[in-house]
Design an enzyme around this catalytic site. Sequence first.
Site, mmCIF file in Angstrom:
data_model
loop_
_atom_site.group_PDB
_atom_site.id
_atom_site.type_symbol
_atom_site.label_atom_id
_atom_site.label_comp_id
_atom_site.label_asym_id
_atom_site.label_seq_id
_atom_site.Cartn_x
_atom_site.Cartn_y
_atom_site.Cartn_z
ATOM 1 N N ARG A 106 0.847 -1.186 0.000
ATOM 2 C CA ARG A 106 0.000 0.000 0.000
ATOM 3 C C ARG A 106 0.886 1.241 0.000
ATOM 4 N NH1 ARG A 106 -2.001 0.941 4.361
ATOM 5 N NH2 ARG A 106 -1.299 -0.770 5.663
ATOM 6 N N LYS A 129 -9.585 -1.891 1.952
ATOM 7 C CA LYS A 129 -9.202 -0.761 2.793
ATOM 8 C C LYS A 129 -9.987 0.498 2.401
ATOM 9 C CE LYS A 129 -5.974 -3.226 4.755
ATOM 10 N NZ LYS A 129 -6.174 -3.706 6.130
ATOM 11 N N HIS A 158 -10.369 -2.016 11.854
ATOM 12 C CA HIS A 158 -9.299 -2.866 11.305
ATOM 13 C C HIS A 158 -9.073 -3.999 12.301
ATOM 14 C CE1 HIS A 158 -4.839 -2.919 9.748
ATOM 15 N NE2 HIS A 158 -5.591 -3.778 9.094
ATOM 16 N N SER A 206 -0.922 -3.419 10.787
ATOM 17 C CA SER A 206 -0.621 -4.357 9.711
ATOM 18 C C SER A 206 0.585 -5.219 10.078
ATOM 19 C CB SER A 206 -0.296 -3.581 8.435
ATOM 20 O OG SER A 206 -1.370 -2.747 8.111
ATOM 21 N N CYS A 256 1.052 -7.617 12.277
ATOM 22 C CA CYS A 256 1.341 -7.909 13.683
ATOM 23 C C CYS A 256 0.715 -9.228 14.102
ATOM 24 C CB CYS A 256 0.808 -6.814 14.592
ATOM 25 S SG CYS A 256 1.846 -5.363 14.655
ATOM 26 N N ASP A 275 -9.249 -9.380 9.105
ATOM 27 C CA ASP A 275 -8.721 -8.033 8.840
ATOM 28 C C ASP A 275 -9.682 -6.892 9.173
ATOM 29 O OD1 ASP A 275 -6.541 -6.424 7.911
ATOM 30 O OD2 ASP A 275 -7.594 -6.090 6.028
ATOM 31 N N ARG A 310 1.924 -12.018 -0.370
ATOM 32 C CA ARG A 310 0.574 -12.247 0.166
ATOM 33 C C ARG A 310 -0.056 -13.514 -0.381
ATOM 34 N NH1 ARG A 310 -1.843 -8.079 3.588
ATOM 35 N NH2 ARG A 310 -0.182 -6.553 3.758
#
Length: 621
Positions: free
Chosen positions: A91, A240, A260, A282, A284, A307, A400
């Site tokens: 991103r 997002k 989130h 993000s 974690c 998410d 990903r």
Amino acid sequence: MSQTVPDTTELTSYDDIPVRGVVPEHAALRAWVREVAALTKPAAIEFCDGSPQEWQRLTDLLVAAGTLIQLSPQRKPNSFLTRTDPDDTARVENRTFICAPTQAEAGPTNHWVDPTQMKQTMTPLYDGCMRGRTMYVIPYCMGSLQASHPQFGVEITDSAYVVISMHIMTRMGAAVAEAMAATQASFVRGLHSVGVPLAPGESDVPWPCNPEKYICHFPQTREIWSYGSGYGGNSLLGKKCFALRIGSVIGREEGWMAEHMLLLKLTNPQGRSFVIVGAFPSACGKTNLAMLQPTLPGWKAEALGDDIAWLRPGPDGRLYAVNPETGMFGVAPGTSDETNPNAMAMMVRGNSIFTNTALTPDGDIWWEGMTPEQPEHLTDWRGFPWTPRTGVRAAHPNARYTMPMDQCPVLAPEYDLPDGIPVDAIIFGGRRPTTIPLVNQARDWTHGVFLGATCSSETTAAAAGAVGVVRRDPMAMLPFIGYHVADYLQHWLDVAAATTPDKLPAIFYVNWFRKDADGHFLWPGFGDNVRVLDWITRRIEGRAKAVETPIGWLPDPDDLDVAGLGLDADVLDQLTRYDPAAWAKEIPLVEQWFDSLETDGKHIPDEVRAQLDRLRAAVNG
Ligand code: OXD
Ligand code: MN
């Protein structure tokens, strides 16, 4: 099944543009498609139906174009690897804009440009940007189509990779188009282009993208304009952009929250279930926690989402959570049979897309941390031959997987409930090597909002930029709040005021990432995190002992089940201790942070400020 006959009555002005698929009977959608096609000038228009045939046709097309590599059908059936442009791997927060009418509405945590000005800048970029390409129209719904308040979106994109990713990540296609048409429903308009028109005869590259990137949100008009990037968070506009940034604005207006957060259902050995939602910055470990495999006997964990959670007060005064997505777009490196066996089992079922992982000689994927031994030969994420001696990472750190949620072996049966499931606990967390204890319970909702507002973490590779710097990340929403952060904190208080106070979820703050002086993690994490969740659920039941401290309720070390971990008493003490000296250093940082949020005449809610004053008085006291 899609039909290939153009709806000529509705698209007469595009007689020269071939149209595939059924044109939805939705006047505003048709008008918008017409307008976008006139601007972007595609070679063809396709109305996506979400069918398996569409998936097959587009994956075939992308394989032929070199965008996708088909993986071994034995190892990963119906699954593909894609390698992005090396400059399009994450991103782009510095190119993400909230174009609210005034800068004051966007606040200090967002980049702001006046909406008219941004449209003036971007319209010439969109002019002719789809030449030589197909323009796909994707009707989708975030959350269930049967929800009391279905949230519709339409994404127009010139990327077939986006279409197949949206197949996995959202409810999309013909059924959604019909539902929208039935009520002429309003929808969030998302326009996406990779920004690489093709001249006649010009051949395409496997991953087209433009060095100039814009990810723009126009919250007032419910529009998203994304340009230049094909990467997930920038291009799958339901995620997002809609479900968090635009969603947070809609939620504020309508009295609900777009967060989130992962969603997890946990059942204790006595058979009582708890729903826990968790906000972590993000990368974690949200996905790992969402698919936790408990190491304590008798516990069962079931996933609901990894998410995003939408939280809405229900008629019974409780807060209900839904996962608006249908897939997981998770960070791959570090995922293994040890850290996340459920994710590994999920991908074996296939039907997945892998982005920027390494490729094995037998057509499977690999990334750092997947196996204890590194394979001898791979093709790295950029397509180069790789051996353990090459000296670079084989997979991109932000590689990903995109996998359908319903392949999760531990999917909770409530996952698809149209209006969600009531929440028992909210947890916040982040990566902090020092200061923040393993777990801490907020005194009440307002204290919990204070803890969430101070959330902080070391940065990771999920966003472009420096890695390992501590940054504040309120409710893990820093890059995703679509309006002024001070108003966002007030909204947390307002939603609580609209529910029944004693039915609100309890709030906790966790930190799996404490380190010792030599940089070693103090807590094993992963499946052993259930030991902390055990304490959390027993707190909710009133069965666990806690020690009141100025930062909240900390576990009595004797009451944390660490049997079999071999932790020495000193480590357990470090993990569960309130350390006034460390907090004395933390308080000015929180204060500076709060001050930095008070722009445009807006203020952190007094109740939240009062929590800081109370903490300061206690620490200095
Ligand atoms: C994500 C992120 O992609 O938070 O989920 O960056
Ligand atoms: Mn995320």
